[in-house]
Design a protein around this motif. Structure first.
Motif, mmCIF file in Angstrom:
data_model
loop_
_atom_site.group_PDB
_atom_site.id
_atom_site.type_symbol
_atom_site.label_atom_id
_atom_site.label_comp_id
_atom_site.label_asym_id
_atom_site.label_seq_id
_atom_site.Cartn_x
_atom_site.Cartn_y
_atom_site.Cartn_z
ATOM 1 N N GLN A 44 0.828 -1.200 0.000
ATOM 2 C CA GLN A 44 0.000 0.000 0.000
ATOM 3 C C GLN A 44 0.870 1.262 0.000
ATOM 4 O OE1 GLN A 44 -2.591 0.088 3.404
ATOM 5 N NE2 GLN A 44 -3.081 2.257 3.095
ATOM 6 N N PHE A 45 1.963 1.206 0.775
ATOM 7 C CA PHE A 45 2.828 2.384 0.870
ATOM 8 C C PHE A 45 4.003 2.316 -0.105
ATOM 9 C CE2 PHE A 45 0.525 2.649 4.844
ATOM 10 C CZ PHE A 45 0.337 4.008 4.997
ATOM 11 N N GLY A 46 4.063 1.230 -0.882
ATOM 12 C CA GLY A 46 5.147 1.080 -1.853
ATOM 13 C C GLY A 46 6.527 1.114 -1.223
ATOM 14 N N LEU A 47 6.683 0.379 -0.138
ATOM 15 C CA LEU A 47 7.940 0.429 0.591
ATOM 16 C C LEU A 47 9.014 -0.365 -0.121
ATOM 17 C CD1 LEU A 47 6.554 -0.110 4.217
ATOM 18 C CD2 LEU A 47 6.876 2.041 2.974
ATOM 19 N N THR A 48 10.209 0.221 -0.249
ATOM 20 C CA THR A 48 11.296 -0.483 -0.931
ATOM 21 C C THR A 48 12.406 -0.902 0.029
ATOM 22 O OG1 THR A 48 12.334 1.639 -1.462
ATOM 23 C CG2 THR A 48 10.892 0.680 -3.139
ATOM 24 N N PHE A 49 12.338 -0.397 1.275
ATOM 25 C CA PHE A 49 13.345 -0.837 2.250
ATOM 26 C C PHE A 49 12.873 -2.135 2.904
ATOM 27 C CE2 PHE A 49 10.873 2.752 4.070
ATOM 28 C CZ PHE A 49 10.144 2.082 5.030
ATOM 29 N N PRO A 50 13.796 -2.870 3.547
ATOM 30 C CA PRO A 50 13.379 -4.148 4.124
ATOM 31 C C PRO A 50 12.352 -3.986 5.260
ATOM 32 C CG PRO A 50 15.756 -3.800 4.393
ATOM 33 C CD PRO A 50 15.238 -2.646 3.637
ATOM 34 N N VAL A 51 11.277 -4.763 5.143
ATOM 35 C CA VAL A 51 10.265 -4.802 6.196
ATOM 36 C C VAL A 51 10.317 -6.211 6.774
ATOM 37 C CG1 VAL A 51 7.825 -4.629 6.727
ATOM 38 C CG2 VAL A 51 8.827 -3.108 5.026
ATOM 39 N N VAL A 52 10.700 -6.333 8.022
ATOM 40 C CA VAL A 52 10.876 -7.658 8.633
ATOM 41 C C VAL A 52 9.850 -7.862 9.742
ATOM 42 C CG1 VAL A 52 13.333 -7.793 8.072
ATOM 43 C CG2 VAL A 52 12.623 -6.761 10.228
ATOM 44 N N ARG A 53 9.565 -9.140 10.048
ATOM 45 C CA ARG A 53 8.562 -9.457 11.069
ATOM 46 C C ARG A 53 9.226 -10.144 12.264
ATOM 47 N NH1 ARG A 53 5.852 -13.471 8.612
ATOM 48 N NH2 ARG A 53 4.326 -13.626 10.283
ATOM 49 N N ASP A 54 8.913 -9.655 13.452
ATOM 50 C CA ASP A 54 9.488 -10.199 14.693
ATOM 51 C C ASP A 54 8.459 -11.143 15.316
ATOM 52 O OD1 ASP A 54 11.028 -10.619 16.925
ATOM 53 O OD2 ASP A 54 10.453 -8.752 17.900
ATOM 54 N N VAL A 55 8.418 -12.358 14.786
ATOM 55 C CA VAL A 55 7.325 -13.269 15.101
ATOM 56 C C VAL A 55 7.270 -13.674 16.581
ATOM 57 C CG1 VAL A 55 6.242 -15.465 14.502
ATOM 58 C CG2 VAL A 55 7.369 -14.116 12.741
ATOM 59 N N ASN A 56 8.420 -13.936 17.184
ATOM 60 C CA ASN A 56 8.415 -14.387 18.592
ATOM 61 C C ASN A 56 8.623 -13.255 19.590
ATOM 62 O OD1 ASN A 56 8.163 -17.074 17.799
ATOM 63 N ND2 ASN A 56 10.364 -17.268 17.529
ATOM 64 N N SER A 57 8.506 -12.016 19.138
ATOM 65 C CA SER A 57 8.755 -10.828 19.983
ATOM 66 C C SER A 57 10.178 -10.831 20.531
ATOM 67 C CB SER A 57 7.791 -10.736 21.175
ATOM 68 O OG SER A 57 6.565 -11.282 20.884
ATOM 69 N N ASP A 58 11.044 -11.535 19.824
ATOM 70 C CA ASP A 58 12.411 -11.737 20.252
ATOM 71 C C ASP A 58 13.177 -10.426 20.232
ATOM 72 O OD1 ASP A 58 14.555 -13.147 20.931
ATOM 73 O OD2 ASP A 58 14.600 -14.450 19.172
ATOM 74 N N VAL A 59 13.127 -9.759 19.096
ATOM 75 C CA VAL A 59 13.895 -8.535 18.901
ATOM 76 C C VAL A 59 13.300 -7.403 19.747
ATOM 77 C CG1 VAL A 59 14.754 -6.908 17.188
ATOM 78 C CG2 VAL A 59 14.516 -9.328 16.610
ATOM 79 N N MET A 60 11.962 -7.396 19.850
ATOM 80 C CA MET A 60 11.313 -6.400 20.708
ATOM 81 C C MET A 60 11.800 -6.527 22.136
ATOM 82 S SD MET A 60 7.375 -6.017 19.584
ATOM 83 C CE MET A 60 6.999 -5.066 21.002
ATOM 84 N N ASP A 61 11.940 -7.769 22.600
ATOM 85 C CA ASP A 61 12.425 -8.019 23.960
ATOM 86 C C ASP A 61 13.871 -7.554 24.094
ATOM 87 O OD1 ASP A 61 11.671 -9.327 26.541
ATOM 88 O OD2 ASP A 61 13.465 -10.482 26.093
ATOM 89 N N ALA A 62 14.673 -7.862 23.073
ATOM 90 C CA ALA A 62 16.084 -7.480 23.121
ATOM 91 C C ALA A 62 16.248 -5.965 23.163
ATOM 92 C CB ALA A 62 16.823 -8.066 21.925
ATOM 93 N N TYR A 63 15.348 -5.262 22.490
ATOM 94 C CA TYR A 63 15.422 -3.795 22.459
ATOM 95 C C TYR A 63 14.488 -3.172 23.481
ATOM 96 C CZ TYR A 63 18.405 -3.548 18.350
ATOM 97 O OH TYR A 63 19.477 -3.625 17.496
#
Lengths: 184, 560
Positions: A119-138
């Motif tokens: 929808q927004f035509g994003l060309t940069f990497p969009v990644v998914r943090d499925v296990n909330s792993d990275v959210m927890d780390a940050y």
């Protein structure tokens, strides 16, 4: 006797100092509370590896030498939506100057995220943090949260809440690697 | 600083009340004070009373005061009591900010309560400061009293001055009884009662259970260790108390473990007692309805490789696999997962049929995983029919500028924008479908979508707990109790006997508590020595009423 008195004074000062230090530490820890555990400016950005919508993996440490504009977002979050057009617009300018944008979705479905990216035509990497792993780390709390990672992999700044277009531009400038600046 | 030189020649530090050598009272004030108060610290100079020079000394003296300590405890108690007037922040509804809740609900009093930090009492800086001040007071007051007391009790002399003996509550003078034989018999009799007896120069000191004087200091040490334990909870890595909400079938990072462990929820079960399970429950079930029997999460614990990067799910290994039940936690690496909460029946999957409006017959059915719809959004049905999701709004809240909105990623009120493809309409017809809402935004359609059932799943609420301070708290508590026992069940008892050149014998006794016990304890020895029991002047005072006069005049009854 004055020697004894002095000894006593030293004793008292040291006991009071130890007590004061312990109390100050405890109260400081308790008042600052959760903030203390947050990843802060000056810290080394925790490394992570996540898959984007095309199935390619992105590891933060691979971007050493480049500035990384790390944005945590969700599709339902209004301020996040507001930021994306500006991020996309300026990414196109800054990517040649060594600034990468990585948008970390906080674990929504691939369907939602890819719809949003299209929808927004994003060309940069969009990644998914499925296990909330990275959210927890940050230690991510409210969305959106953006971290500016410089070319040494160090966090320059943590921004909680929505950013205006001007802010986005100045932040991307902030993490632009110096070698790129001089080559301009 | 000045020193107090006793008549006997012994030099005592300033602030002393009794001469450390002979036991004479050194000051007018000391002479006027009650013997019991003077004897509490053996008449030693309390360090706090010795210096009043620097700011350090002033701070020290402040905390050394028992009066200050008692006030600190009283203030803390009052604050704690006030903290129970309105509910603590922990117990108020989570969806209202605390700042609004207290004012809305309790008015101006509630606002004050919140502003002053009573809503989170144990987290308030001033409450912590109070507890810290009590801790400081305990340490300093104990040092100031314990150290001189220890010194005084270690270097006790056998022979004390007559005035010291005379001041004691248990005291009698025996005319012409001071023979060596009497002394020997007293010594023998007291030794039988397990007194430690020292005889010097015609004087005798019998002492037992000196250790019980250390009771208060031991229990203060326990308290301080306990406080240190409580303080260590603020040190990172010592204490973790987190909540993990995990849906059935999902795998989540366990918070507080530093992204090291993951947990998979294989299924949550809530069992209730059924009628017929047991006679005990039947009646109650009929009266109150279902009674819970078991809350259980079947869980698999995974550990990530030590140097695994966040986000990577490559090197994970299963470490444990069992059911977490109430009181049956899953334990690993100093952590424990406790079953503490649950949410039942969250929407999980939704089934639909695509129906022909003309015939009213379904042309096909499909099921959407509300957490993970087909990535393409396309659901193929039979015979050239298909449904494509062009928009999914998990928590639909209404339209903004014609655009459907979702306020959260959770399927609390799912809504869809469907594109229905049929042989007649290969480009599709658009339908907006929400719960009890069916819109055809682009004109009338030949087909429609109808709900055909839902699938739900439960969310399990687990508490993640790690507490490395527990053993310190237990140690502190044990030492505290030990101190209480030492101080409560044993009494420090002392008997002084003195004989003079005229063969008179003087006997005095002191204990820190339980005077009746002391008297009973020494009675056989005095009987054996052929002496009357020494007088208890407190008792005499009470019976005579005018004993105060007698006390001040310094006269005591003498036995003939």
């Amino acid at each position: 006797m004055s020697k004894k008195k002095q000894k006593r004074l030293i004793m008292r000062v040291s006991i009071l100092a130890v007590l004061l230090a312990a109390v100050s530490y405890t109260i400081y820890s308790s008042v600052t509370g959760d903030e203390r555990s947050l990843v802060r400016a000056g810290d080394q950005a925790p490394d992570f590896i996540l898959e984007d919508l095309d199935g390619d993996t992105h590891q933060l440490s691979d971007y050493k030498g480049q500035g990384v504009f790390l944005n945590f977002w969700g599709t339902w979050c209004e301020p996040c939506k507001e930021e994306f057009p500006y991020m996309q617009k300026h990414y196109e300018v800054f990517k040649d100057q060594g600034v990468e944008v990585i948008a970390v979705n906080v674990g929504e479905s691939e369907f939602k995220v890819s719809n949003f990216a299209n929808q927004f035509g994003l060309t940069f990497p969009v990644v998914r943090d499925v296990n909330s792993d990275v959210m927890d780390a940050y230690s991510i709390g409210p969305l959106p949260t953006t971290l500016l990672v410089n070319s040494d992999g160090e966090i320059e700044k943590v921004i909680t809440g929505e950013m205006s277009e001007e802010m986005i531009v100045s932040y991307m400038n902030m993490i632009k690697p110096e070698s790129q600046e001089s080559s301009e | 600083m000045s020193k107090l030189i006793c008549k006997c020649g012994h030099v005592n530090p300033e602030g002393s009340e009794l001469c450390q050598a002979c036991g004479r009272t050194l000051t007018e004030e000391a002479a006027k004070r009650k013997t019991n108060d003077v004897m509490r610290y053996e008449g030693m100079a309390r360090r706090s009373q010795t210096y009043h020079t620097s700011i350090i000394d002033k701070v020290w003296n402040f905390f050394s005061s028992v009066k200050v300590g008692v006030w600190l405890i009283v203030i803390t108690l009052v604050a704690s009591a006030i903290g129970t007037i309105f509910p603590q922040e922990f117990f108020i509804p989570q969806n209202i900010p605390a700042v609004e809740y207290y004012e809305d609900r309790y008015g101006i009093a509630g606002k004050i309560y919140y502003v002053l930090g009573f809503h989170d009492l144990y987290g308030s800086w001033w409450y912590m400061l109070l507890v810290a001040a009590i801790g400081t007071s305990i340490i300093i007051a104990s040092l100031d009293r314990g150290v001189p007391l220890y010194k005084a009790l270690k270097k006790q002399r056998v022979e004390r001055h007559d005035s010291f003996l005379k001041r004691q509550r248990i005291y009698s003078a025996y005319e012409a009884k001071g023979s060596q034989d009497t002394l020997n018999r007293l010594s023998e009799g007291l030794k039988k009662r397990r007194y430690k007896v020292r005889v010097e120069n015609g004087s005798l000191l019998a002492e037992k259970n000196q250790f019980s004087r250390w009771g208060p200091y031991i229990n203060h040490t326990g308290l301080i260790i306990f406080l240190i334990g409580a303080m260590l909870r603020f040190v990172p890595g010592m204490y973790v108390d987190e909540m993990l909400w995990i849906r059935e079938g999902e795998t989540e990072i366990i918070p507080g473990t530093g992204q090291e462990y993951l947990l998979k929820n294989e299924g949550f079960t809530l069992e209730t007692y059924q009628e017929g399970d047991s006679e005990v429950f039947d009646e109650t079930i009929q009266r109150t309805g279902a009674i819970a029997k078991n809350f259980q999460t079947d869980a698999i614990l995974y550990k990530k490789d030590d140097n695994a990067i966040a986000g990577s799910t490559d090197n994970i290994t299963e470490v444990d696999h069992h059911a977490i039940q109430v009181n049956v936690p899953m334990k690993f690496d100093q952590f424990a997962l406790y079953q503490t909460d649950y949410i039942e029946d969250e929407l999980y999957k939704m089934s639909f049929t695509m129906d022909s409006k003309e015939t009213g017959e379904p042309v096909g059915s499909f099921t959407v995983d509300l957490f993970n719809p087909n990535t393409s959004g396309l659901y193929e049905l039979n015979d050239g029919y298909a449904v494509e999701i062009s928009g999914y709004y998990p928590d639909f809240s209404g339209f903004d500028d014609g655009e459907p909105q979702s306020v959260s990623p959770l399927p609390n009120n799912p809504a869809f924008l469907f594109n229905m493809i049929s042989p007649e309409h290969p480009d599709g017809e658009v339908a907006f479908v929400a719960i009890q809402q069916n819109l055809e935004p682009l004109g009338e359609n030949d087909y429609e979508i109808s709900f055909n059932g839902i699938e739900t799943r439960d969310i399990s609420g687990l508490t993640v707990r790690k507490d490395l301070t527990l053993w310190i708290l237990a140690l502190g508590g044990t030492i505290f109790m030990f101190g209480v026992i030492v101080g409560s069940y044993w009494n420090h008892r002392r008997i002084w006997i003195k004989t003079d050149a005229d063969s008179n014998l003087y006997a005095a006794g002191h204990t820190n508590k339980n005077w009746y016990g002391l008297k009973k304890d020494i009675a056989p020895a005095f009987e054996y020595a052929g002496l009357d029991q020494p007088d208890d002047h407190q008792e005499l005072k009470e019976s005579k009423g005018n004993a105060k006069e007698e006390d001040e005049s310094g006269t005591t009854r003498e036995h003939k």
